[in-house]
Design a protein around this motif. Structure first.
Motif, PDB file in Angstrom:
ATOM      1  N   PHE A 146      66.146   2.108  62.140  1.00 13.41           N
ATOM      2  CA  PHE A 146      67.271   2.529  63.335  1.00 13.41           C
ATOM      3  C   PHE A 146      66.418   2.830  64.499  1.00 13.41           C
ATOM      4  O   PHE A 146      66.713   2.498  65.516  1.00 13.41           O
ATOM      5  CB  PHE A 146      68.216   3.646  62.853  1.00 13.41           C
ATOM      6  N   TRP A 153      74.936  -4.884  65.002  1.00 17.34           N
ATOM      7  CA  TRP A 153      75.292  -4.205  66.407  1.00 17.34           C
ATOM      8  C   TRP A 153      75.805  -5.180  67.454  1.00 17.34           C
ATOM      9  O   TRP A 153      76.739  -4.827  68.204  1.00 17.34           O
ATOM     10  CB  TRP A 153      74.137  -3.195  66.848  1.00 17.34           C
ATOM     11  N   PHE A 206      75.821   2.076  59.380  1.00 12.67           N
ATOM     12  CA  PHE A 206      74.902   2.931  58.317  1.00 12.67           C
ATOM     13  C   PHE A 206      74.966   2.572  57.004  1.00 12.67           C
ATOM     14  O   PHE A 206      74.133   2.707  56.016  1.00 12.67           O
ATOM     15  CB  PHE A 206      75.170   4.313  58.481  1.00 12.67           C
ATOM     16  N   SER A 219      65.627  -3.229  60.949  1.00 12.27           N
ATOM     17  CA  SER A 219      66.113  -3.153  62.214  1.00 12.27           C
ATOM     18  C   SER A 219      66.723  -4.370  62.565  1.00 12.27           C
ATOM     19  O   SER A 219      67.681  -4.289  63.244  1.00 12.27           O
ATOM     20  CB  SER A 219      64.835  -2.781  62.991  1.00 12.27           C
ATOM     21  N   SER A 235      63.469  -5.361  68.471  1.00  5.80           N
ATOM     22  CA  SER A 235      63.232  -4.609  67.221  1.00  5.80           C
ATOM     23  C   SER A 235      62.240  -4.858  66.265  1.00  5.80           C
ATOM     24  O   SER A 235      61.457  -4.203  65.817  1.00  5.80           O
ATOM     25  CB  SER A 235      64.627  -4.721  66.355  1.00  5.80           C
ATOM     26  N   TYR A 243      73.826   5.846  69.578  1.00  3.01           N
ATOM     27  CA  TYR A 243      72.411   6.424  69.620  1.00  3.01           C
ATOM     28  C   TYR A 243      72.503   8.010  69.026  1.00  3.01           C
ATOM     29  O   TYR A 243      71.640   8.552  68.305  1.00  3.01           O
ATOM     30  CB  TYR A 243      72.186   6.530  71.069  1.00  3.01           C
ATOM     31  N   LEU A 292      70.266  -4.286  61.389  1.00  3.73           N
ATOM     32  CA  LEU A 292      71.061  -3.250  62.467  1.00  3.73           C
ATOM     33  C   LEU A 292      71.478  -3.964  63.464  1.00  3.73           C
ATOM     34  O   LEU A 292      72.774  -3.952  63.882  1.00  3.73           O
ATOM     35  CB  LEU A 292      70.363  -2.012  62.304  1.00  3.73           C
ATOM     36  N   GLY A 298      72.979   8.031  65.293  1.00  3.96           N
ATOM     37  CA  GLY A 298      71.947   7.666  64.647  1.00  3.96           C
ATOM     38  C   GLY A 298      70.814   8.882  64.553  1.00  3.96           C
ATOM     39  O   GLY A 298      70.287   9.243  63.475  1.00  3.96           O
ATOM     40  N   LEU A 339      68.012  -1.785  70.723  1.00  5.20           N
ATOM     41  CA  LEU A 339      69.329  -2.235  70.231  1.00  5.20           C
ATOM     42  C   LEU A 339      69.895  -3.369  70.021  1.00  5.20           C
ATOM     43  O   LEU A 339      70.860  -3.945  69.464  1.00  5.20           O
ATOM     44  CB  LEU A 339      70.509  -0.883  70.321  1.00  5.20           C
ATOM     45  N   VAL A 343      76.975   0.643  64.778  1.00  3.02           N
ATOM     46  CA  VAL A 343      75.639   0.846  64.064  1.00  3.02           C
ATOM     47  C   VAL A 343      75.810   1.013  62.666  1.00  3.02           C
ATOM     48  O   VAL A 343      76.508   1.898  62.128  1.00  3.02           O
ATOM     49  CB  VAL A 343      74.803   2.176  64.346  1.00  3.02           C
TER      50      VAL A 343
END
Lengths: 298, 321
Positions: A233, A29, A37, A22, A247, B108, A25, B111, A241, A35
């Motif tokens: 995530f 971000w 992936f 996290s 996180s 969001y 990520l 995800g 985030l 985000v």
């Protein structure tokens, strides 16, 4: 009582791996507003490289360091050769908003296929650096093993290192500045583009550790890190985030909660549990548990 | 409206004629194209019109597939009822999810739907009534006898799939041209302005999610029909990936484009197969080449023509004019 404590400790160990994912990520971000992936793919690639080193030399720690370096290199490469091109073709139209996130998805697929072509689909394992047999206290053997302890300690050391980088160095200051206000940071003389690439490299290295630790207690396949991505995530969303501390807290809460579900309810509900947590956080505290009344989204 | 109806009926008739003249494999692939066209149109409605990203359309298809199989296996009844239930149940599921999704912005939502695409097959593995890893049978039965003895099973699949695809595309295209389609585009372009003009943004987003899920559920049932079963292995993350790729190639906001996207999605495994055989044909190549082609296509198209290849031509045309 004993089961309660065990579940808590194992949850802590699971959660600390989620924490790394996290953080990776969140770092991306904050700097790029995407985000990423592909993080699961980057982590997978570096873990496969670590796997090669681990099987040849049988030294886990050397493999871990190489995996970190590989992860950092891949992360920087993704930003430099891929995201920059993507943003240069800054587009308008219906797909403009969704293009970056779809691109990272494509990248995840690309890395997965390449890894599959090179290493095949069968499960690989890396010899754990510590015993996976539980600690024995008196007559009883706990499920909590030296490996779990080692994972917690390793993650803790990495978190400390990150905290020092971000709070005590010039690099950390420019990373935070360009994430917080890129234009002002640029005016203040920070090379924001380069700083961003460094941020991606750090995220990639952290992801590499997550992949290695996950594999040491599990197995490795082109699909084995998908769930880690999802839980990472969810943990990042719990933390809002934006916040690295948030996180980490989110990841530990999630890890402990899911381990409790696993031990007290059953395997079938672990994923549903995680999904329910995600939806609940999004509906009740959409800015995360660390939000201080600041509204970020419309 | 009447013109369009005539067009669709004509199109269906031509497709039936083509179906009579090509071999079994092509007929089967025709059914697959129809299935993908339905699935892609659900993404066009959701992403291209209402501006919500969904990376988890494979999961929505799974809901439809399982609903259809459970209906047919437990309640019996005519096959069409299983398809109706697939649409109904996935719409319900979509409405529930949409209520949460309508409040989410880009990352969001992306995800959350991705989490669903990863997790839903896992969930199906865990429950006995969903058949676990082997899945459930879904048998729509033999073609009716009056169609003659020559009429094969695959051609029957093709007929059903084509009919459902034309029907759903007809309905979707009418929805998109209606007040709702306009409102969705307004929300996508500027949701604040839409809200100030008196649009219930949240309600409209939920509606888009619901309709899109219903269409995806229908596609899932059609997919289940062509492979005669529903199993977690049929609705993987790879399927969701492929659908996103197809939608981007189709031009996310063009409904006719879905046929082009569907054609490419069916062609990719064929092309990969030919290439893999030519390059030595080892197991890894066979397993991972299709995914490699899909990802490369997705990356290239999202970088260079994010609004679909058609848009590039159009904008060039405008510049000249």
């Amino acid at each position: 009582m004993q089961k309660l404590l065990e579940t808590f400790l194992i949850g802590l160990s699971t959660g600390s791996i989620y924490a790394l994912m996290s953080i990776a990520l969140v770092l991306v971000w904050r700097s790029t507003r995407v985000v990423n992936f592909a993080q699961a793919g980057q982590a997978m690639l570096s873990t496969y490289i670590g796997f090669e080193i681990a099987t040849r030399t049988e030294i886990f720690w050397l493999a871990l360091i190489i995996a970190i370096a590989a992860g950092a290199l891949v992360g920087a490469g993704v930003d430099y050769f891929f995201m920059r091109v993507l943003f240069k073709h800054a587009v308008s139209g219906p797909a403009a908003v969704v293009a970056p996130v779809i691109a990272t998805l494509g990248l995840l697929g690309l890395v997965r296929s390449i890894v599959g072509l090179v290493w095949g689909g069968e499960f690989k394992s890396i010899k754990a650096p510590a015993s996976t047999d539980g600690f024995t206290i008196g007559e009883t053997t706990l499920p909590f093993s030296p490996l779990n302890l080692l994972i917690i300690v390793t993650v803790f050391i990495i978190l400390i290192a990150l905290a020092i980088i971000f709070q005590r160095t010039n690099l950390g200051l420019s990373l935070r500045a360009s994430a917080y206000a890129p234009e002002i940071a640029q005016l203040a003389g920070i090379r924001t583009a380069r700083t961003r690439t460094i941020g991606w490299a750090i995220a990639g290295g952290v992801g590499g550790v997550a992949g290695m630790l996950n594999t040491a207690s599990n197995f490795l396949s082109p699909y084995s890190l998908d769930l880690l991505l999802v839980f990472g995530f969810i943990a990042a969303v719990i933390g809002g985030l934006e916040s690295m501390v948030g996180s980490v807290v989110g990841a530990l809460i999630l890890g402990i909660a899911l381990t409790f579900i696993l031990n007290y309810v059953g395997t079938s509900l672990v994923f549903i549990g995680g999904f329910v947590v995600l939806i609940a956080v999004l509906l009740l505290k959409p800015d995360g548990i660390m939000a201080r009344g600041k509204v970020r989204r419309a | 409206m009447r013109k369009k109806l005539t067009l669709f009926i004509l199109l269906g008739w031509i497709l039936l004629l083509i179906g009579d003249r090509v071999d079994e494999l092509r007929v089967y692939q025709g059914a697959q194209i129809a299935m993908y066209a339905i699935a892609l149109s659900s993404i066009v409605l959701l992403t291209g019109y209402s501006g919500q990203v969904s990376l988890g359309n494979g999961a929505m298809m799974a809901v439809g597939g399982y609903a259809a199989a459970l209906t047919l296996n437990n309640l019996g009844g005519p096959v069409w009822f299983a398809f109706v239930m697939a649409v109904f149940v996935s719409a319900l599921f979509g409405a529930f999810l949409g209520a949460a999704a309508a409040r989410l912005s880009g990352p969001y939502l992306a995800g959350t739907t991705l989490a669903l695409a990863v997790g839903l097959p896992e969930i199906a593995n865990q429950f006995d009534f969903l058949g676990g890893v082997p899945g459930l049978l879904f048998d729509v039965g033999f073609p009716p006898e009056r169609l003659g003895e020559e009429f094969t099973q695959y051609k029957w699949f093709f007929w059903i799939a084509t009919f459902l695809a034309l029907l759903s595309l007809f309905i979707t295209s009418n929805i998109l041209q209606s007040r709702y389609g306009r409102t969705w585009r307004a929300i996508r372009s500027n949701s604040l302005a839409a809200e100030l003009s008196g649009v219930h943004v949240g309600r409209m987003k939920i509606l888009a999610f619901t309709i899109s899920s219903a269409i995806a559920g229908l596609a899932g049932a059609v997919l289940a029909m062509t492979i005669s079963l529903v199993a977690p292995g049929a609705y993987t993350l790879a399927l969701s990936f492929a659908l996103v790729t197809g939608a981007v190639l189709a031009g996310v906001s063009s409904l006719p484009g879905v046929v082009f996207g569907a054609l490419i999605l069916v062609a990719i495994p064929e092309v990969a197969d030919v290439l893999a055989t030519r390059w030595g044909g080892d197991e890894n190549l066979n397993n991972y080449l299709p995914g490699l082609i899909v990802s490369v296509l997705l990356i290239l198209s999202v970088i260079f023509t994010p609004n679909g290849p058609g848009e590039k031509l159009k904008s060039r045309h405008h510049k000249k004019g």
